[in-house]
Design an enzyme around this catalytic site. Sequence first.
Site, PDB file in Angstrom:
ATOM      1  N   ARG A 104     -17.815  -0.957   5.414  1.00  0.00           N
ATOM      2  CA  ARG A 104     -18.826  -1.670   4.618  1.00  0.00           C
ATOM      3  C   ARG A 104     -19.617  -2.640   5.473  1.00  0.00           C
ATOM      4  O   ARG A 104     -20.711  -3.053   5.125  1.00  0.00           O
ATOM      5  CB  ARG A 104     -18.151  -2.458   3.490  1.00  0.00           C
TER       6      ARG A 104
ATOM      7  N   GLU B  75       0.829  -1.208   0.000  1.00  0.00           N
ATOM      8  CA  GLU B  75       0.000   0.000   0.000  1.00  0.00           C
ATOM      9  C   GLU B  75       0.862   1.256   0.000  1.00  0.00           C
ATOM     10  O   GLU B  75       1.840   1.345   0.736  1.00  0.00           O
ATOM     11  CB  GLU B  75      -0.924   0.002   1.231  1.00  0.00           C
TER      12      GLU B  75
ATOM     13  N   CYS C  90      -7.893  -1.845   7.872  1.00  0.00           N
ATOM     14  CA  CYS C  90      -6.507  -1.860   7.397  1.00  0.00           C
ATOM     15  C   CYS C  90      -6.010  -0.459   7.118  1.00  0.00           C
ATOM     16  O   CYS C  90      -4.945  -0.055   7.595  1.00  0.00           O
ATOM     17  CB  CYS C  90      -6.384  -2.773   6.178  1.00  0.00           C
TER      18      CYS C  90
ATOM     19  N   HIS D 122      -0.995  -5.840   2.186  1.00  0.00           N
ATOM     20  CA  HIS D 122      -2.156  -6.736   2.146  1.00  0.00           C
ATOM     21  C   HIS D 122      -1.750  -8.068   1.508  1.00  0.00           C
ATOM     22  O   HIS D 122      -0.996  -8.077   0.537  1.00  0.00           O
ATOM     23  CB  HIS D 122      -3.268  -6.124   1.271  1.00  0.00           C
TER      24      HIS D 122
HETATM   25  N1  PCA Z   1      -8.385  -6.965   6.458  1.00  0.00           N
HETATM   26  C1  PCA Z   1      -9.421  -5.966   6.609  1.00  0.00           C
HETATM   27  C2  PCA Z   1      -9.529  -5.739   8.075  1.00  0.00           C
HETATM   28  C3  PCA Z   1      -8.772  -6.820   8.742  1.00  0.00           C
HETATM   29  C4  PCA Z   1      -8.018  -7.482   7.654  1.00  0.00           C
HETATM   30  O1  PCA Z   1      -7.178  -8.395   7.795  1.00  0.00           O
HETATM   31  C5  PCA Z   1      -9.180  -4.720   5.774  1.00  0.00           C
HETATM   32  O2  PCA Z   1      -8.637  -4.846   4.652  1.00  0.00           O
HETATM   33  O3  PCA Z   1      -9.542  -3.613   6.181  1.00  0.00           O
END
Ligand code: PCA
Length: 212
Positions: free
Chosen positions: A89, A79, A142, A166
């Site tokens: 959401r 990111e 996140c 991610h």
């Molecule tokens: N992914 C979610 C919240 C917790 C996670 O592991 C997100 O992308 O916000």
Amino acid sequence: MKALITGFEKWGEEPGNPTERLVSIFDGKKVNDIEIYGFLLPVAFNRARKEIVSKIEEIKPDIIINTGLAASRLVISIERVAVNIIDARRPDNDGVRPIDEPIDPEGPFAYPSTLPTRRIFERLKSSGIPAKLSYSAGTYLCNFVMYLSLRTVDKLGMQSLAGFIHVPHTPDLAAKKDKPAPSMSIDLMEKALKIALEESAAHYLDKIKSQG
Ligand code: PCA
């Protein structure tokens, strides 16, 4: 040098969260000279806010790599930006669902990741790990934790680098889903995080050196 690696617990309909495993793999380990503190965060806005801020204050890490699951993304996503918005959401694990709320009303609209994102991306690709640069960490937990990490470093006047990665599901978790979902082995994710730590440490040392 000290690094904080965070991950998240399971939430919503997801069968599990691979970042929970990543945290336990790295907690208490050393990568080169980097001492690693692994920490699992709740998927809950109010609790995660307190926990991420107090962990950064307590450990004073030089590098902060927050990780989370992006179940529909095909590859590791590095990111590049965190925005000052919460638009949940779905309710979090405490049933809280903020919409159109700033994370910090006094904070800037966005923070760029201070990890060497392109360096990490290029080394992942050349090491045979599928990855991409991503320009949105979403508007859920996140992005929230990425923003708060950068905000805390900024407010405390620290030199630390911070950012977010991610990951997709691991194959065992993807197999539990009703619909086909992308996956990647935990070994590749572990290798990717090691690379992110090494590149971040090198970048941190360059930064400190250039300040004389
Ligand atoms: N992914 C979610 C919240 C917790 C996670 O592991 C997100 O992308 O916000």
